[in-house]
Design a protein around this motif. Sequence first.
Motif, short mmCIF file in Angstrom:
data_model
loop_
_atom_site.label_atom_id
_atom_site.label_comp_id
_atom_site.label_asym_id
_atom_site.label_seq_id
_atom_site.Cartn_x
_atom_site.Cartn_y
_atom_site.Cartn_z
N ALA A 270 0.85 -1.18 0.00
CA ALA A 270 0.00 0.00 0.00
C ALA A 270 0.89 1.23 0.00
O ALA A 270 1.99 1.20 0.55
CB ALA A 270 -0.89 -0.01 1.23
N PRO A 271 0.43 2.33 -0.58
CA PRO A 271 1.26 3.55 -0.62
C PRO A 271 1.61 4.06 0.79
O PRO A 271 2.59 4.75 0.96
CB PRO A 271 0.38 4.57 -1.36
CG PRO A 271 -0.61 3.76 -2.10
CD PRO A 271 -0.82 2.49 -1.33
N GLU A 272 0.78 3.71 1.77
CA GLU A 272 1.03 4.17 3.14
C GLU A 272 1.95 3.23 3.90
O GLU A 272 2.21 3.43 5.08
CB GLU A 272 -0.30 4.27 3.91
CG GLU A 272 -1.26 5.32 3.40
CD GLU A 272 -2.19 4.79 2.31
OE1 GLU A 272 -1.92 3.69 1.78
OE2 GLU A 272 -3.16 5.48 1.98
N LYS A 287 11.96 9.55 -5.85
CA LYS A 287 11.18 10.73 -6.24
C LYS A 287 9.85 10.33 -6.87
O LYS A 287 8.78 10.82 -6.50
CB LYS A 287 11.98 11.55 -7.26
CG LYS A 287 12.05 13.02 -6.88
CD LYS A 287 12.89 13.79 -7.84
CE LYS A 287 12.50 15.25 -7.84
NZ LYS A 287 13.36 16.03 -8.71
N GLU A 288 9.96 9.39 -7.79
CA GLU A 288 8.76 8.90 -8.48
C GLU A 288 7.80 8.25 -7.47
O GLU A 288 6.59 8.45 -7.52
CB GLU A 288 9.20 7.88 -9.54
CG GLU A 288 8.11 7.50 -10.50
CD GLU A 288 8.51 6.28 -11.32
OE1 GLU A 288 7.65 5.75 -12.02
OE2 GLU A 288 9.69 5.83 -11.24
N VAL A 289 8.40 7.48 -6.56
CA VAL A 289 7.60 6.79 -5.55
C VAL A 289 6.89 7.81 -4.65
O VAL A 289 5.69 7.71 -4.40
CB VAL A 289 8.51 5.86 -4.70
CG1 VAL A 289 7.75 5.34 -3.47
CG2 VAL A 289 9.00 4.70 -5.54
N ALA A 290 7.64 8.81 -4.21
CA ALA A 290 7.07 9.82 -3.33
C ALA A 290 5.92 10.56 -4.00
O ALA A 290 4.91 10.86 -3.37
CB ALA A 290 8.15 10.80 -2.90
N THR A 291 6.08 10.83 -5.27
CA THR A 291 5.01 11.51 -6.01
C THR A 291 3.75 10.65 -6.03
O THR A 291 2.63 11.13 -5.82
CB THR A 291 5.44 11.78 -7.48
OG1 THR A 291 6.75 12.34 -7.44
CG2 THR A 291 4.48 12.71 -8.17
N TYR A 292 3.96 9.35 -6.28
CA TYR A 292 2.80 8.46 -6.33
C TYR A 292 2.10 8.39 -4.97
O TYR A 292 0.88 8.44 -4.87
CB TYR A 292 3.24 7.05 -6.76
CG TYR A 292 2.06 6.12 -6.90
CD1 TYR A 292 1.28 6.14 -8.06
CD2 TYR A 292 1.70 5.25 -5.88
CE1 TYR A 292 0.18 5.31 -8.19
CE2 TYR A 292 0.60 4.41 -6.00
CZ TYR A 292 -0.16 4.44 -7.16
OH TYR A 292 -1.24 3.63 -7.29
N GLN A 294 2.07 10.64 -2.72
CA GLN A 294 1.38 11.91 -2.52
C GLN A 294 0.04 11.94 -3.25
O GLN A 294 -0.99 12.32 -2.67
CB GLN A 294 2.29 13.05 -3.00
CG GLN A 294 1.91 14.41 -2.45
CD GLN A 294 1.79 14.40 -0.93
OE1 GLN A 294 2.58 13.76 -0.24
NE2 GLN A 294 0.78 15.07 -0.40
N THR A 295 0.05 11.49 -4.50
CA THR A 295 -1.20 11.47 -5.28
C THR A 295 -2.22 10.54 -4.64
O THR A 295 -3.41 10.88 -4.57
CB THR A 295 -0.93 10.97 -6.72
OG1 THR A 295 0.41 11.30 -7.06
CG2 THR A 295 -1.89 11.59 -7.70
#
Length: 953
Positions: A270-272, A287-292, A294-295
Amino acid sequence: MHKRYNHQEFEKKWQEKWKQDGTYNIGARDTSKEKEYVLVELPYPSGNLHIGHWYAFAVPDIYVRYKRMMGKQVLYPMGFDAFGLPAENAAIKRNINPRVWTKSNIEYMRNQLDSMGVAFSWDKTTSTIDPEYYKWTQWMFTQFFENNIAYRGEGVVNWCPGCHTVIANEQVLLDGTCERSGDMIEKKRMPQWMLRITDFADALIDDLDTLGDWPEHIKEAQRQWIGRSEGAEIDFKLNVNGASSTVNSTITVFTTRPDTLFGATYLVLAPEHPFLEQNRNSIENWKEVATYVQTAKQKSEIERGDNTKEKTGVKLEAITATNPANGEEIPVYIADYVLAGYGTGAIMAVPGHDERDNEFAKKFRLPIKRVVEPLFIQTDGGNAFRETDPVEPRDAVCVVVRNPADNTYLALEWKKDQMHGLVTGGIDDGEDLIEAARREVTEETGYKNLKVVRDQNFSIHCKFWHRVKEVNRHARFTYVFFELENNERKVVSESEQALHDSQWISENDLDSFFTVFEAKFAVTLLKNPEYIHTGNGLISHSGEFDGMDSEAAKIVITEKVGGRMTNTYRLRDWSIGRQRYWGVPIPIVYDPQGKAHIVPKEHLPWTLPEDVDFTPTGEPPLAKSQELKERTEHIFGAGWLPEVETMDTFVDSSWYFLRYLDNHNDEEFASKVRQQEWMQVDMYFGGAEHTTMHLLYSRFWQKALHKLGLTVHSEPYKMRINRGLILGPDGNKMSKSKGNVVDPDEQVKLVGADTVKMYLAFMGPYQGANYPFDLGGIAGIRRFLERVYGLEEHLVEVESKETTVLLHKTIKKVGSDITEFKFNTAISALMILMNQFEKNNLSMQSYQKFLLILAPFAPHISEELWHLTGQSSSIHIENFPNYDPSLVKDEVVTIGVQINGKHRGEITIAVNATETEALNSAKGNAELAARLARIVIKKVVYVPSRILNIIGE
RNA sequence: GCCGUGGUGGCGGAAUGGUAGACGCUGCGGACUCAAAAUCCGCUUCUCGCAAGGGAGUGAGGGUUCAAGUCCCUCCCACGGCACCA
């Protein structure tokens, strides 16, 4: 004759008399009588009784009064659930203390409740805001804290910006708004007071099975809400840059299909998932992961919950996992189709056997492995069919067995995974084919009414046509036809056919199928590459486990990789802390080191401070109380701080039914003796909206208390009925804005309490449905009561036998209808009887009996008329009259006469008339005789007291 | 999508597989009244027929049965619960 009466003249009079005499007080338990505990959900004192309250309290009163008259000691208590936000908000608006506002509401509503004329056991009342009550709420909480049922946890909570407080999962509506304020709920991570309701999840589900009287739909709703999944937790080793990492080296996943572990081709978090933050330095594409991440956070619950949306996700570069089953190195993704709050927040993806994983795998071009073979039907040779067998993709198999003796057929179809059962059913173990098939189909599909016919050639013949629901016109079938000879199957033919939607094969068509061609076996299976088999089957491509039944493989594969069989639940722990004022203070204090301690019993009730500005700011108002702070330091010492949150009001109402039993007890919340005397609640009438809230919470509470040895029973309610809603006259939900609100006070003033109550009971069955309040309909009930009022003019010395008989039948029907909550038909029976009385007069004895059976429905008018007949004591301490069984039995009966199944007339004959007598009677009827003259009678079906059906041509 | 409940006149609703529409409301006609309201009497599923009488009919289609609103199968619709729950 119709006679108007003035309800205002006597309704009030009797209410006061009952109150004065304590007619409905319960007093001590009278063991000479059976007990009955009838409960209704206690109201929130909003300040005004609405029609829903009437429906909730006055209609069950019919049941209560009936049971009382049947000689039971009936406890029917009433109280107030008076903490909560509306009071606080109203108090803010009026700039007064919510206690003052609430108390005056309670007083006002108490009067309104009295105007119902309901038999409440007022001597057992309680109110959740009384310190003597919430002392025990607090004490229970301290017991829970000491026993690790209550805990201070950190978690993602639902924050309602409108209410300025956290609310529980159950209080968030489907659209993600607050059930109270309607505001959009925000997710916040913060420390929270929680109750371990999840520890009781199994008991809450399993014990539903012991509640035999509960309606199934309520139990099912609770089961779904708790949402138990049985599966396993399995650890995956994580590798950073190809090497096994030292920190956080495992990810635990939850799966219900550990048998498919060999088919797990990637992991998804899960993103969390906390792994991400902890390993941000190792994740090359951070960076890409963090953006995802965040979205995903910004996406609303609804957006994330929309499973029609295309799957999204990001691969964690430089991170891989090792599949513990086969040692394969597999990639790790994050994706928002995996939920943080469920299971472990991480899954093993098995795209070969899970539709969501499959979709994701296709999009990200990940390998898809099939490790469970769908298993269908066995061949004559006894081998299960596998993927390798040369058959076309199909959706279903149909087996038709013909019994050549009488040319009847057994036709069975199975869809996909339903075929598995046939193998395990032991068809090839020498068990009779038909019987095995019948049993399997019953088990697999739940269709119970198979017809099993015995005949001389075959031990059992199953005459049954079955089509599986989802097989539609697009499905292709293979039909295989057998004959049975001496219990041996002999294949006659096989044919393939696409059936047209809902077209049945007629027997004629069947015959033509038989001639198509010979076939060797009876089977088809799916070879469709698009097909994702989510059911059970035989394990393949899984090393030593190949060939094993998937159900059995779950356990052994889990064992092999060091996993744990475990359950996981949709249910979350109950967060009960509220950052508002008007509630029960959580009886916790913190020592100077910040450690939580309970407020000991001698300091309870831990009262709600009054020196507080409770305007909502998001900061708990109790934090502003100087008094509370001083009190804490005074008792516990310098540097000690009070907890400043209050409890969810659902806590207050989770045990109120126990307090009623012993409402003046200073030593205990309710003694075991009282509990023994009165619990469990025999009948709980309530609203459907509480199915997964109050009803679940209070069951949990009872179980938690029971675990600590504080309650006698582990389930509080023996029986529950959910009532429906009263709608406005326009059929819409009543609301001020729609202007369709019916004010009960106004109606009572207009037509009287008896009429309002009886009308509500007359609208339809009490259970479930919603009814519009029809002003014409209520006038009908008033008319009925006016005619009752005029009945004395029809009194005669001797009434007809017919009248007496109808009276006794009505006594019987009213009694049985009440116990089935069919108040509407009970009232209908009373009306029919009243019509009879008006037309044919009645004796004084019958009049009094009629008043007695009317008493539960219309307590005031029946009391008034009862006294007018010269009685001096209350009708409500009388017994319900008995009916004379000999009078209830009919001597003659009018039955319908059918000719060739069509209704053609009636005959009135003796109950025990013979077929010949019935037939003669029919012939004696001119019209029927004329019809009968036109036919030759071939057969007569005569069911005494029911029907005479004459078949001819 | 899954689970549950239900679908009967103009309306709320009745019907252990055995006279479908009890009871109530509404509507229509009549009585009473100067009149109206209230009350009382009658009718009120649809349809053909002047009538006597006939036909159809419980969401749709099939099945079982002497007989189906009720039991079985398929489909449709409404309401309620759950839902990317691994």
